[in-house]
Write an enzyme that holds these catalytic residues in place. Structure first.
Site, PDB file in Angstrom:
ATOM      1  N   ASP A   1      -9.904   2.810   2.849  1.00 15.22           N
ATOM      2  CA  ASP A   1     -10.197   1.976   4.088  1.00 15.22           C
ATOM      3  C   ASP A   1     -10.731   2.603   5.187  1.00 15.22           C
ATOM      4  O   ASP A   1     -11.706   2.215   5.857  1.00 15.22           O
ATOM      5  CB  ASP A   1      -8.401   1.521   4.587  1.00 15.22           C
ATOM      6  CG  ASP A   1      -7.921   0.534   3.966  1.00 15.22           C
ATOM      7  OD1 ASP A   1      -8.729  -0.220   3.326  1.00 15.22           O
ATOM      8  OD2 ASP A   1      -6.841   0.172   3.881  1.00 15.22           O
TER       9      ASP A   1
ATOM     10  N   LYS B   1       0.761  -1.284  -0.102  1.00 17.83           N
ATOM     11  CA  LYS B   1      -0.073   0.091  -0.077  1.00 17.83           C
ATOM     12  C   LYS B   1       0.967   1.229   0.125  1.00 17.83           C
ATOM     13  O   LYS B   1       0.578   2.338  -0.636  1.00 17.83           O
ATOM     14  CB  LYS B   1      -0.873  -0.235   1.291  1.00 17.83           C
ATOM     15  CG  LYS B   1      -2.132  -0.868   1.049  1.00 17.83           C
ATOM     16  CD  LYS B   1      -3.085  -0.966   2.024  1.00 17.83           C
ATOM     17  CE  LYS B   1      -4.056  -1.816   2.002  1.00 17.83           C
ATOM     18  NZ  LYS B   1      -5.059  -1.880   3.182  1.00 17.83           N
TER      19      LYS B   1
HETATM   20  P1  NDP Z   1       0.913  -3.876   7.989  1.00 24.08           P
HETATM   21  O1  NDP Z   1       1.813  -4.998   7.706  1.00 24.08           O
HETATM   22  O2  NDP Z   1       1.056  -2.313   7.275  1.00 24.08           O
HETATM   23  O3  NDP Z   1       0.916  -3.371   9.435  1.00 24.08           O
HETATM   24  C1  NDP Z   1       1.043  -4.433  10.635  1.00 24.08           C
HETATM   25  C2  NDP Z   1       0.805  -3.752  11.986  1.00 24.08           C
HETATM   26  O4  NDP Z   1       0.530  -5.044  12.773  1.00 24.08           O
HETATM   27  C3  NDP Z   1       1.793  -3.006  12.543  1.00 24.08           C
HETATM   28  O5  NDP Z   1       1.345  -1.901  13.322  1.00 24.08           O
HETATM   29  C4  NDP Z   1       2.717  -3.955  13.185  1.00 24.08           C
HETATM   30  O6  NDP Z   1       3.334  -3.566  14.288  1.00 24.08           O
HETATM   31  C5  NDP Z   1       1.581  -4.897  14.030  1.00 24.08           C
HETATM   32  N1  NDP Z   1       1.786  -6.077  14.253  1.00 24.08           N
HETATM   33  C6  NDP Z   1       2.134  -7.373  13.665  1.00 24.08           C
HETATM   34  N2  NDP Z   1       2.443  -8.539  14.275  1.00 24.08           N
HETATM   35  C7  NDP Z   1       2.042  -7.849  15.549  1.00 24.08           C
HETATM   36  C8  NDP Z   1       2.097  -8.707  16.777  1.00 24.08           C
HETATM   37  N3  NDP Z   1       2.519 -10.007  16.849  1.00 24.08           N
HETATM   38  N4  NDP Z   1       1.728  -8.106  17.830  1.00 24.08           N
HETATM   39  C9  NDP Z   1       1.480  -6.870  17.829  1.00 24.08           C
HETATM   40  N5  NDP Z   1       1.451  -6.082  16.812  1.00 24.08           N
HETATM   41  C10 NDP Z   1       1.816  -6.633  15.532  1.00 24.08           C
HETATM   42  O7  NDP Z   1      -0.531  -4.464   7.667  1.00 24.08           O
HETATM   43  P2  NDP Z   1      -1.961  -3.626   7.463  1.00 24.08           P
HETATM   44  O8  NDP Z   1      -1.852  -2.427   8.422  1.00 24.08           O
HETATM   45  O9  NDP Z   1      -2.035  -3.340   6.129  1.00 24.08           O
HETATM   46  O10 NDP Z   1      -3.090  -4.445   7.918  1.00 24.08           O
HETATM   47  C11 NDP Z   1      -3.451  -5.131   9.270  1.00 24.08           C
HETATM   48  C12 NDP Z   1      -4.634  -6.017   9.148  1.00 24.08           C
HETATM   49  O11 NDP Z   1      -5.855  -5.244   8.900  1.00 24.08           O
HETATM   50  C13 NDP Z   1      -4.468  -7.367   8.479  1.00 24.08           C
HETATM   51  O12 NDP Z   1      -4.872  -8.230   9.244  1.00 24.08           O
HETATM   52  C14 NDP Z   1      -5.334  -6.936   7.382  1.00 24.08           C
HETATM   53  O13 NDP Z   1      -5.644  -8.185   6.675  1.00 24.08           O
HETATM   54  C15 NDP Z   1      -6.252  -6.293   7.899  1.00 24.08           C
HETATM   55  N6  NDP Z   1      -7.007  -5.061   6.916  1.00 24.08           N
HETATM   56  C16 NDP Z   1      -8.357  -5.454   6.748  1.00 24.08           C
HETATM   57  C17 NDP Z   1      -9.023  -4.645   5.878  1.00 24.08           C
HETATM   58  C18 NDP Z   1     -10.357  -4.811   5.445  1.00 24.08           C
HETATM   59  O14 NDP Z   1     -11.230  -4.255   4.478  1.00 24.08           O
HETATM   60  N7  NDP Z   1     -11.105  -5.669   6.160  1.00 24.08           N
HETATM   61  C19 NDP Z   1      -8.297  -3.593   4.919  1.00 24.08           C
HETATM   62  C20 NDP Z   1      -6.967  -3.375   5.474  1.00 24.08           C
HETATM   63  C21 NDP Z   1      -6.226  -4.340   6.301  1.00 24.08           C
HETATM   64  P3  NDP Z   1       4.698  -3.226  14.098  1.00 24.08           P
HETATM   65  O15 NDP Z   1       4.874  -1.719  13.425  1.00 24.08           O
HETATM   66  O16 NDP Z   1       5.537  -3.218  15.212  1.00 24.08           O
HETATM   67  O17 NDP Z   1       5.486  -4.173  13.232  1.00 24.08           O
END
Ligand code: NDP
Length: 276
Positions: free
Chosen positions: A104, A67
C-alpha cells in the site's frame, strides 16, 4: 499444464477490481493465470487462506477486513508488512510457508510522485484515518520525505498507536478529530478513512486545506466523491482519488509473483473512465 492460481480475499469481495487488473497485467506478458475473488467472513479467513495455498495457490491479495489477520498468520513478513502490522499480499514461499508483504505505501507514493508528479519532500501532511490502509502508507510518506505527519483518527487510540509505532515524535504526532477546526491548514491531506465506502457522511472543516494543497483519497469511485468535492470546495490545487494507487499496489504484487514488472499506464487509463 495447469494454470497458476491466484486470488483476492475480502468480505465483501464482489466489487474488487484485482482479478481484472491482474488479468490485464498477465496479458502484457502472455501469462495465463487463474485469479478469483474469495469472499471469506473474518472467522473463516484463516481456514480459507490455508485451504487455498494447500490446494496449490501461488499468491493472494488481501483486502478489507483481513489485512491484520493476513499479517498475523504469515510465517515470514517483509519489512513493510512488519512495520505496518498489516499485509495485503500473501505468497507461498519455495518451502511451502507463507510470506506477507504490504504494497500500500509504495503503491500510493508511486501514484503520487510518478502519476501525479508530486514531490513529497518537505510537506506538512495530514493523515485522516488510522486503519489498515493508513498504517500501510504512514511510513512510506515519511520515507518519501514528508516533513511532518499529523495523524487524526475518529478513535484517538488507533492514531496514538500508529504514531507510537512510528516512534518519531518530532515528525509524526496525533491530534483529536474534534479539534480538526483548530489545527490549521496542510498542504498535503491524505484521506484514509472508510467513511466513503460505508456511505457515511464526513464533515471536515474547509480551514484544513492550505493554499495550493494536494488532497488525495485512497478510495475511488463513488466512495471518493464526498472527500474530493470537499477538497475542491476548500480550494485545493489538486484532488485525486486512489484508483492509481490500486493499480500500482497490484503491480508490486504481480512483480513479486511473476518476476516481471507490468506497465500500469494502460491498465489505469482503461479503468479511469469508469471511475470519474
Ligand atoms: P479499516 O477498516 O482498517 O479502517 C477504517 C478507518 O476509517 C479507521 O481509521 C476508522 O476510524 C475510519 N472511519 C470509518 N468510518 C469513519 C467515519 N464515519 N468517520 C471517520 N472515520 C471513519 O479500513 P482500511 O484502512 O483498510 O481502508 C480505508 C479506505 O482506504 C477504504 O475506503 C479502502 O477502500 C481504501 N483503500 C484503498 C486502497 C487503494 O489501493 N486505493 C488500498 C487500501 C485501502 P475508527 O478507528 O475510529 O473506526
Amino acid at each position: 499444464m495447469s494454470v497458476a492460481q491466484f486470488a483476492v480475499f475480502g468480505h465483501p469481495i464482489a466489487h474488487s477490481l484485482s482479478p481484472q487488473i491482474h488479468q490485464d497485467f498477465a496479458r502484457q506478458f502472455g501469462i495465463r493465470l487463474d485469479y478469483r475473488g474469495i469472499d471469506a467472513a473474518p472467522d473463516q479467513f484463516e481456514v480459507a487462506v490455508r485451504e487455498f495455498f494447500a490446494n496449490g495457490g501461488v499468491g493472494a491479495n488481501v483486502t478489507l477486513p483481513h489485512k491484520a489477520a493476513a499479517c498475523a498468520l504469515a510465517d515470514q513478513r517483509s519489512e513493510a508488512a512488519t512495520r505496518a502490522g498489516v499485509a495485503n499480499v500473501l505468497t507461498r514461499l519455495p518451502d511451502g510457508r507463507l510470506g506477507a508483504h504490504n504494497t500500500d505505501g509504495a503503491g500510493m507514493v508511486r501514484d503520487l510522485t510518478e502519476r501525479h508528479n508530486m514531490d513529497l519532500r518537505g510537506h506538512d501532511a495530514l493523515l485522516l484515518g488510522a486503519g489498515g490502509a493508513a498504517q500501510g502508507v504512514a511510513w512510506a510518506l515519511l520515507d518519501a520525505g514528508v516533513q511532518t505527519l499529523t495523524i487524526v483518527n475518529r478513535s484517538p487510540a488507533a492514531a496514538d498507536a500508529l504514531a507510537d509505532a512510528i516512534g518519531e515524535p518530532a515528525r509524526a504526532h496525533t491530534r483529536y478529530w474534534e479539534d480538526l477546526g483548530e489545527i490549521g491548514s496542510y498542504d498535503l491531506i491524505i484521506h484514509a478513512t472508510s467513511a466513503g465506502v460505508l456511505h457515511q457522511p464526513l464533515s471536515l472543516p474547509l480551514s484544513l486545506v492550505g493554499a495550493r494543497a494536494f488532497c488525495y483519497d485512497l478510495s475511488y469511485g463513488e466512495a471518493a466523491i464526498g472527500f474530493l468535492t470537499w477538497a475542491r470546495a476548500a480550494g485545493a490545487l489538486h484532488a485525486y482519488d486512489g484508483l492509481g494507487m490500486l493499480v500500482e499496489t497490484a503491480a508490486d504484487a504481480f512483480e513479486l509473483w511473476h518476476g516481471q514488472r507490468p506497465d500500469t499506464a494502460p491498465v489505469y487509463q482503461a479503468l479511469r473512465p469508469q471511475y470519474g
